[in-house]
Design a protein around this motif. Structure first.
Motif, mmCIF file in Angstrom:
data_model
loop_
_atom_site.group_PDB
_atom_site.id
_atom_site.type_symbol
_atom_site.label_atom_id
_atom_site.label_comp_id
_atom_site.label_asym_id
_atom_site.label_seq_id
_atom_site.Cartn_x
_atom_site.Cartn_y
_atom_site.Cartn_z
ATOM 1 N N LYS A 50 33.149 54.392 41.308
ATOM 2 C CA LYS A 50 34.367 54.877 40.638
ATOM 3 C C LYS A 50 34.142 55.291 39.183
ATOM 4 O O LYS A 50 35.013 55.106 38.340
ATOM 5 N N GLN A 51 32.953 55.806 38.890
ATOM 6 C CA GLN A 51 32.667 56.218 37.512
ATOM 7 C C GLN A 51 32.715 57.732 37.358
ATOM 8 O O GLN A 51 32.853 58.228 36.239
ATOM 9 N N SER A 137 44.352 46.613 19.137
ATOM 10 C CA SER A 137 45.682 46.449 19.757
ATOM 11 C C SER A 137 45.585 45.642 21.056
ATOM 12 O O SER A 137 46.504 45.684 21.870
ATOM 13 N N GLU A 138 44.503 44.927 21.222
ATOM 14 C CA GLU A 138 44.279 44.014 22.359
ATOM 15 C C GLU A 138 44.209 44.731 23.707
ATOM 16 O O GLU A 138 44.302 44.101 24.747
ATOM 17 N N GLN A 139 44.064 46.080 23.677
ATOM 18 C CA GLN A 139 44.012 46.789 24.954
ATOM 19 C C GLN A 139 42.688 46.530 25.674
ATOM 20 O O GLN A 139 42.633 46.591 26.901
ATOM 21 N N ASP A 141 41.169 43.579 25.549
ATOM 22 C CA ASP A 141 41.420 42.271 26.181
ATOM 23 C C ASP A 141 42.274 42.450 27.430
ATOM 24 O O ASP A 141 42.062 41.771 28.439
ATOM 25 N N ALA A 142 43.223 43.390 27.344
ATOM 26 C CA ALA A 142 44.086 43.643 28.507
ATOM 27 C C ALA A 142 43.248 44.141 29.683
ATOM 28 O O ALA A 142 43.475 43.740 30.828
ATOM 29 N N LEU A 143 42.268 44.994 29.392
ATOM 30 C CA LEU A 143 41.381 45.478 30.464
ATOM 31 C C LEU A 143 40.670 44.299 31.114
ATOM 32 O O LEU A 143 40.588 44.195 32.335
ATOM 33 N N TYR A 144 40.175 43.397 30.252
ATOM 34 C CA TYR A 144 39.453 42.233 30.764
ATOM 35 C C TYR A 144 40.357 41.391 31.664
ATOM 36 O O TYR A 144 39.952 40.953 32.725
ATOM 37 N N THR A 145 41.610 41.199 31.205
ATOM 38 C CA THR A 145 42.516 40.364 32.008
ATOM 39 C C THR A 145 42.855 41.030 33.343
ATOM 40 O O THR A 145 43.264 40.362 34.271
ATOM 41 N N MET A 146 42.697 42.366 33.401
ATOM 42 C CA MET A 146 42.951 43.057 34.672
ATOM 43 C C MET A 146 41.679 43.182 35.508
ATOM 44 O O MET A 146 41.631 43.955 36.454
ATOM 45 N N ARG A 147 40.661 42.446 35.132
ATOM 46 C CA ARG A 147 39.361 42.450 35.818
ATOM 47 C C ARG A 147 38.660 43.809 35.727
ATOM 48 O O ARG A 147 37.885 44.185 36.596
ATOM 49 N N ILE A 148 38.959 44.578 34.691
ATOM 50 C CA ILE A 148 38.248 45.842 34.476
ATOM 51 C C ILE A 148 37.239 45.587 33.366
ATOM 52 O O ILE A 148 37.638 45.203 32.261
ATOM 53 N N TYR A 153 34.183 50.587 31.752
ATOM 54 C CA TYR A 153 35.280 51.548 31.767
ATOM 55 C C TYR A 153 35.279 52.458 30.535
ATOM 56 O O TYR A 153 35.566 53.647 30.639
#
Lengths: 273, 415
Positions: A50-51, A137-139, A141-148, A153
């Motif tokens: 998916k890259q 803006s912690e986005q 970290d948000a990616l990490y929390t969504m397992r991305i 990415y």
């Protein structure tokens, strides 16, 4: 007594000096290590699933969108080269080799270096700022929390796109430069058109082209990894936080990239010669 | 009690010289709402970030279903992380993506769902949260409350079983605060997830919490139910609640308990011979309303009771405060119990005729237009003497409580 005090003070100053130097060297080595791990992870993740779509998007952004400005700079660089070399070669009665001089200067040296610097200014700074803003803006970290995986990415597609785009942009730069040299040398100053293109064709060999394309590959890795690294870790800067950290990271990314391009240029050239 | 879903054992976290979490012991149980409260900078967000794995402890262990994180295999960690979602304090929406793209991203990147399936799933979740018209909008084009709902929708789109909320109501007005809290309870019931929440919205947040954890100087100073917190006369809880309790109760607009206590003392202590004072204790069955009509309607009943109590009794010199989640105590100076009964009867009539009908629309969104329901307001009146403290008055009034107002919505359906 006074001599002993002076001696202690001197030895303290010396210790402080060595401590500072040692600290700077350790920090530098640490940063090199961090960049090495960062770029290795980014490189490995290029080949994951998916890259493709993200890489194509980045090729459009880094490559296609930079092509016009790169060609414009290439054209004027070629025109200036044509002018300068014409008046220099006239002194030696060798105006006939203008095509060789312009094309070899561009393909071997100016094309890769100036293209890399142009892309650093245009796309590299944008990479740092974009990733830096995502970080503050912690986005990320948000990616990490969504397992991305944020490196996979955000960084891998940019590194891959740079590796694809830099040689192509360099080719555009070289071509525009040769056309620029033609415009000043032939159309403006009256050198023979046939001689110009014959010299271009006869003097440029595969080894020159190879060198002219190895350099962009090296520069692509340097620019993309430095710019992404600076943005990704902008929150760890001690001189400023938030938007200021992003600004400082962008400055560092552009400055370090440009310096590293010139250093790498020398190293690669010495290996190619 | 069962094995906790997540457990902190002596977890310590330092940033440089500063110890943020100091041997924290904490238990989070499945299918419960656990709310973490504490002063700013006491490590609440740090604690939450340990649960999702954004931070790792310097010392101590975190266990998931009894198994330490560090002993988990990679596949188990991936499995665990797929169950957890995090709602950031500032939402952390991707501002260069539309709402649809924001929500589709985790599905695109972490699942093998096709484009059509992803689209359906995103649209369904947006419909659930009444956000269908925001599909093509960018986060910057939405209001703060809507952004919060989009962030919640994104957190829920992967169907997590544990959702971590980092100050979900910060920066919201009182109405929206209650709406967000109600939304969390509503969707927790609907999607059956375990919620861990950081909030400063005391006391409202207690109404939706099964367990409360107070972080105090880097340690979990208290953990237990709301009732336990209220019963326990612990200085940490008292200090904390007092420090956060404002002059007014935001939900109902009544006095805070502290302000009420001051006014009560002044009323009884000012005159050499204290005047005749009566007290009325009003209550609703919050839990029953919550279960039957949903959180929004239940909160609306409470808000209404507060508004009407204020309006009706303030004009005769009375003052009121909420003394538990669903009880309002009103002190009526210069009023005998007989006069108080008359005042309460007038109050109940007004409440029945005008107020309770307002509940109908919010209740029907939960139970459907065809169902019927009844709401009862109880009141107990008692005389107050200068030697009694507030708890004694409440006890006495509770003993006299009876139904004073009823609202029946009869649409011919089942009650």
């Amino acid at each position: 007594m006074k001599t002993a005090e002076t001696s202690v003070r001197n030895s303290n100053r010396l210790t402080l000096l060595f401590a500072r130097m040692g600290g700077a060297v350790l920090s530098l080595l640490g940063n090199f290590g961090a960049v090495a791990i960062f770029i290795s992870l980014a490189f490995v993740n290029i080949f994951r699933r998916k890259q493709l779509l993200d890489i194509v998007n980045q090729v459009y952004y880094i490559g296609a969108k930079s092509s016009l400005i790169v060609m414009l700079v290439g054209l004027f660089t070629g025109m200036v080269l044509g002018l300068q070399l014409f008046y220099t070669l006239v002194k030696f009665g060798s105006v006939g080799v203008l095509g060789s001089a312009v094309s070899l200067s561009l393909i071997r040296e100016l094309g890769p270096v100036l293209t890399a610097i142009m892309v650093t200014a245009r796309a590299g700074s944008a990479m740092t700022a974009e990733i830096g803003i995502l970080r503050i803006s912690e986005q990320i970290d948000a990616l990490y929390t969504m397992r991305i995986d944020p490196v996979r990415y955000l960084v891998s597609p940019r590194v891959a796109a740079s590796i694809i785009s830099f040689p192509l942009l360099t080719a555009f730069f070289d071509l525009s430069g040769i056309v620029g040299g033609y415009l000043t040398g032939v159309a403006l100053l009256g050198t023979n058109a046939g001689t110009y293109f014959y010299r271009v064709q006869s003097s440029v060999e595969v080894v020159d082209l190879r060198g002219g394309f190895v350099k962009p590959l090296v520069f692509a890795v340097i620019v993309s990894s430095i710019c992404c690294f600076q943005g990704y870790f902008c929150h760890m800067r001690t001189q400023g936080y938030g938007a200021k950290a992003v600004g400082l990271a962008t400055i560092s990314a552009v400055v370090i990239s440009c310096v590293m391009i010139l250093i790498a240029d020398y190293v690669v050239t010495s290996f190619l010669m | 009690m069962d094995t906790p879903l997540i457990e902190f054992r002596d977890v310590t976290k330092r940033f440089g010289d500063k110890t943020v979490l100091d041997e924290v012991n904490l238990r989070i149980y499945e299918n419960q709402v656990t709310t973490i409260i504490g002063k700013s900078g006491t490590g609440k967000s740090v604690l939450l970030k340990h649960i999702i794995g954004l931070l790792e402890p310097d010392e101590g262990t975190i266990l998931y279903q009894g198994k330490p994180f560090h002993a988990m295999r990679k596949s188990e960690r991936v499995e665990y992380r797929s169950r957890v979602a995090y709602l950031f304090q500032n939402n952390a929406l991707f501002d260069s993506m539309t709402v649809f793209e924001n929500m589709a991203l985790p599905l695109r990147k972490t699942t093998n769902l096709g484009t059509k399936e992803i689209e359906n799933k995103v649209k369904k979740r947006l419909e659930d949260l009444e956000l269908s018209d925001t599909l093509e909008k960018y986060p910057s084009e939405l209001s703060g409350g809507m952004q919060k709902r989009v962030a919640l929708a994104r957190a829920l789109v992967t169907e997590p079983t544990i959702v971590l909320f980092d100050e979900p109501t910060t920066g919201q007005d009182p109405i929206r605060k209650n709406m967000i809290l109600s939304m969390i309870v509503h969707y927790r019931r609907k999607f059956r997830f375990t919620a861990v929440m950081i909030s400063h919205d005391i006391p409202d947040v207690f109404f939706i919490s099964d367990r409360i954890v107070i972080l105090w100087e880097g340690k979990a100073g208290f953990q237990g139910t709301y009732e336990e917190a209220m019963r326990l006369k612990h200085p940490i809880i008292d200090e904390f609640l007092r420090s956060l309790e404002g002059f007014q109760d935001e939900l109902t607009g009544l006095l805070s308990r502290e302000a009420f206590r001051v006014q009560y003392g002044a009323t009884l202590g000012r005159a050499a011979e204290p005047p005749a004072v009566s007290a009325a204790l009003f209550s609703v069955e919050f839990d029953l309303l919550h279960d039957a009509l949903g959180p929004l309607a239940a909160l609306e009943v409470l808000r209404l009771l507060g508004e009407y109590t204020n309006r009706h009794f303030q004009s005769v010199g009375g003052f009121s405060a909420r003394h538990s989640r669903d009880q309002v105590l009103t002190i009526l100076p210069h009023t005998s119990p007989g006069e108080a009964e008359q005042l309460v009867a007038d109050f109940a009539r007004g409440l029945e005729q005008e107020g309770l009908a307002r509940i109908q629309s919010s209740a029907h969104t939960t139970i459907g237009a065809q169902a019927s329901f009844e709401i009862y307001i109880r009141a107990g009146i008692t005389e107050v003497s200068s030697t009694e403290d507030i708890e004694e008055i409440i006890e006495k009034a509770r003993a006299h409580q009876q139904i004073v107002a009823t609202y029946r919505c009869d649409t011919g359906g089942s009650a």
